[in-house]
Scaffold this active site. Sequence first.
Site, PDB file in Angstrom:
ATOM      1  N   ASP A   9       0.880  -1.169   0.000  1.00  0.00           N
ATOM      2  CA  ASP A   9       0.000   0.000   0.000  1.00  0.00           C
ATOM      3  C   ASP A   9       0.931   1.237   0.000  1.00  0.00           C
ATOM      4  OD1 ASP A   9      -2.219   1.790   0.593  1.00  0.00           O
ATOM      5  OD2 ASP A   9      -1.473   1.792   2.661  1.00  0.00           O
ATOM      6  N   ASP A  63      -0.261   5.093   0.959  1.00  0.00           N
ATOM      7  CA  ASP A  63      -0.542   6.095   1.996  1.00  0.00           C
ATOM      8  C   ASP A  63      -0.579   5.463   3.378  1.00  0.00           C
ATOM      9  OD1 ASP A  63      -0.855   8.403   0.268  1.00  0.00           O
ATOM     10  OD2 ASP A  63      -2.570   7.311  -0.536  1.00  0.00           O
ATOM     11  N   GLU A 123      -0.686  11.297   4.899  1.00  0.00           N
ATOM     12  CA  GLU A 123      -2.031  11.858   5.023  1.00  0.00           C
ATOM     13  C   GLU A 123      -2.071  13.241   5.676  1.00  0.00           C
ATOM     14  OE1 GLU A 123      -4.382  10.786   3.377  1.00  0.00           O
ATOM     15  OE2 GLU A 123      -4.384   8.618   3.234  1.00  0.00           O
ATOM     16  N   GLY A 129     -10.000   7.301  -1.033  1.00  0.00           N
ATOM     17  CA  GLY A 129     -10.047   7.980  -2.331  1.00  0.00           C
ATOM     18  C   GLY A 129     -10.422   9.438  -2.149  1.00  0.00           C
ATOM     19  N   LYS A 131     -11.497  11.844  -4.288  1.00  0.00           N
ATOM     20  CA  LYS A 131     -12.757  12.336  -4.886  1.00  0.00           C
ATOM     21  C   LYS A 131     -13.943  11.817  -4.070  1.00  0.00           C
ATOM     22  CE  LYS A 131     -11.823  10.861  -9.138  1.00  0.00           C
ATOM     23  NZ  LYS A 131     -10.397  10.495  -9.092  1.00  0.00           N
ATOM     24  N   GLU A 132     -13.870  10.536  -3.719  1.00  0.00           N
ATOM     25  CA  GLU A 132     -14.941   9.927  -2.924  1.00  0.00           C
ATOM     26  C   GLU A 132     -15.058  10.628  -1.570  1.00  0.00           C
ATOM     27  OE1 GLU A 132     -12.559   8.459  -4.590  1.00  0.00           O
ATOM     28  OE2 GLU A 132     -13.456   6.935  -5.876  1.00  0.00           O
ATOM     29  N   ARG A 133     -13.904  11.012  -0.998  1.00  0.00           N
ATOM     30  CA  ARG A 133     -13.877  11.712   0.307  1.00  0.00           C
ATOM     31  C   ARG A 133     -14.552  13.076   0.175  1.00  0.00           C
ATOM     32  NH1 ARG A 133      -8.293  11.030   1.653  1.00  0.00           N
ATOM     33  NH2 ARG A 133      -9.039   8.937   2.030  1.00  0.00           N
ATOM     34  N   HIS A 193     -10.072  18.046  -7.333  1.00  0.00           N
ATOM     35  CA  HIS A 193      -9.138  16.949  -7.084  1.00  0.00           C
ATOM     36  C   HIS A 193      -7.881  17.070  -7.941  1.00  0.00           C
ATOM     37  CE1 HIS A 193      -7.721  12.689  -6.975  1.00  0.00           C
ATOM     38  NE2 HIS A 193      -7.896  12.949  -5.705  1.00  0.00           N
ATOM     39  N   ASP A 202      -1.521  -0.443   6.135  1.00  0.00           N
ATOM     40  CA  ASP A 202      -1.506   0.277   7.412  1.00  0.00           C
ATOM     41  C   ASP A 202      -2.904   0.460   8.006  1.00  0.00           C
ATOM     42  OD1 ASP A 202      -2.171   2.264   5.339  1.00  0.00           O
ATOM     43  OD2 ASP A 202      -2.227   3.627   7.047  1.00  0.00           O
TER      44      ASP A 202
HETATM   45  C1  XBP Z   1      -5.376   6.249   0.955  1.00  0.00           C
HETATM   46  C2  XBP Z   1      -6.407   7.162   0.476  1.00  0.00           C
HETATM   47  C3  XBP Z   1      -6.087   8.154  -0.560  1.00  0.00           C
HETATM   48  C4  XBP Z   1      -5.437   9.431  -0.189  1.00  0.00           C
HETATM   49  C5  XBP Z   1      -5.698  10.491  -1.229  1.00  0.00           C
HETATM   50  O1  XBP Z   1      -5.925   4.955   1.257  1.00  0.00           O
HETATM   51  O2  XBP Z   1      -7.549   7.037   0.830  1.00  0.00           O
HETATM   52  O3  XBP Z   1      -7.320   8.499  -1.070  1.00  0.00           O
HETATM   53  O4  XBP Z   1      -5.937   9.865   1.066  1.00  0.00           O
HETATM   54  O5  XBP Z   1      -5.334  10.166  -2.532  1.00  0.00           O
HETATM   55  P1  XBP Z   1      -5.015   3.632   1.148  1.00  0.00           P
HETATM   56  P2  XBP Z   1      -6.189  10.721  -3.811  1.00  0.00           P
HETATM   57  O6  XBP Z   1      -3.723   3.900   1.865  1.00  0.00           O
HETATM   58  O7  XBP Z   1      -5.828   2.586   1.866  1.00  0.00           O
HETATM   59  O8  XBP Z   1      -4.805   3.293  -0.300  1.00  0.00           O
HETATM   60  O9  XBP Z   1      -6.658  12.094  -3.449  1.00  0.00           O
HETATM   61  O10 XBP Z   1      -5.235  10.722  -4.967  1.00  0.00           O
HETATM   62  O11 XBP Z   1      -7.351   9.787  -4.025  1.00  0.00           O
HETATM   63 MG    MG Z   2      -2.904   3.102   3.577  1.00  0.00          MG
END
Ligand code: XBP
Ligand code: MG
Length: 249
Positions: A9, A11, A18, A52, A54-56, A82, A183
Amino acid sequence: MTLQALIFDVDGTLAETERDGHRVAFNAAFADAGLSWHWDVALYGELLAVTGGKERMHHYIARWKPDGVPTGDIADFVARLHAAKTAHYVRCVESGALRLRPGIARLIHEARAVGLPLAIATTTTAENVHALLAATLGPDSPAWFAAIGAGDVVPRKKPAPDIYQWVLWALGLKAADCLAIEDSAAGLAAARAAGAPTVVTVSEYTVGQDFSGALAVVSDLDAGKTDLATLQRWHADVSAINYVEDKKM
Ligand code: XBP
Ligand code: MG
């Protein structure tokens, strides 16, 4: 069964991206667009329940009903915000503001030294992954990964298994022969739903989440010197169990 690939993974796993990366980039994009929205550290922690970017933002608009949302095409509005956020995030990463978490570079170099394939399975945008790898491991490093599954390449983001299934397809490997490193509970759920044994390295925002189903949970890869040999041992211990589970499904 021998371990045949490591799937990372991004992030929270490769780096703590984050709080001081994505969150700051979202806020900068909101300010650029003249919006009064601000995601503080605590609110962002809640919003991370939706993976994600955009979804957030869609979730934030639906739940918080903030000012400044146009009456027309919200999807287009969010997509433009985004894109601006991604540009801010990439600039942040390129400035060297984010570092790899303890043990990540060591493990990647260990795997490369023995020719063990590496892959990425993330919800974040591909540009962000390439920028982070290049800034932390060098400009050639994206090519070290046999498959990079990112963002919108699949329709459903974690905790759905889609991104892991896509990476496994790209690698041509079975889930049980790989090891995922995650994580978060959402990431663990995604990897497990795809059938991959998973080691969790707990991150800033995921402390206290439920990691049941993980092969192991460690604070980071330097804790207990979690090296490739350790991961191979853990993977070998569990592969018989995974095989039985696979047969049951
Ligand atoms: C990480 C995320 C990502 C980032 C933002 O989740 O949710 O959406 O916060 O990235 P994971 P984008 O570590 O579980 O993959 O804005 O490019 O979507
Ligand atoms: Mg993660």
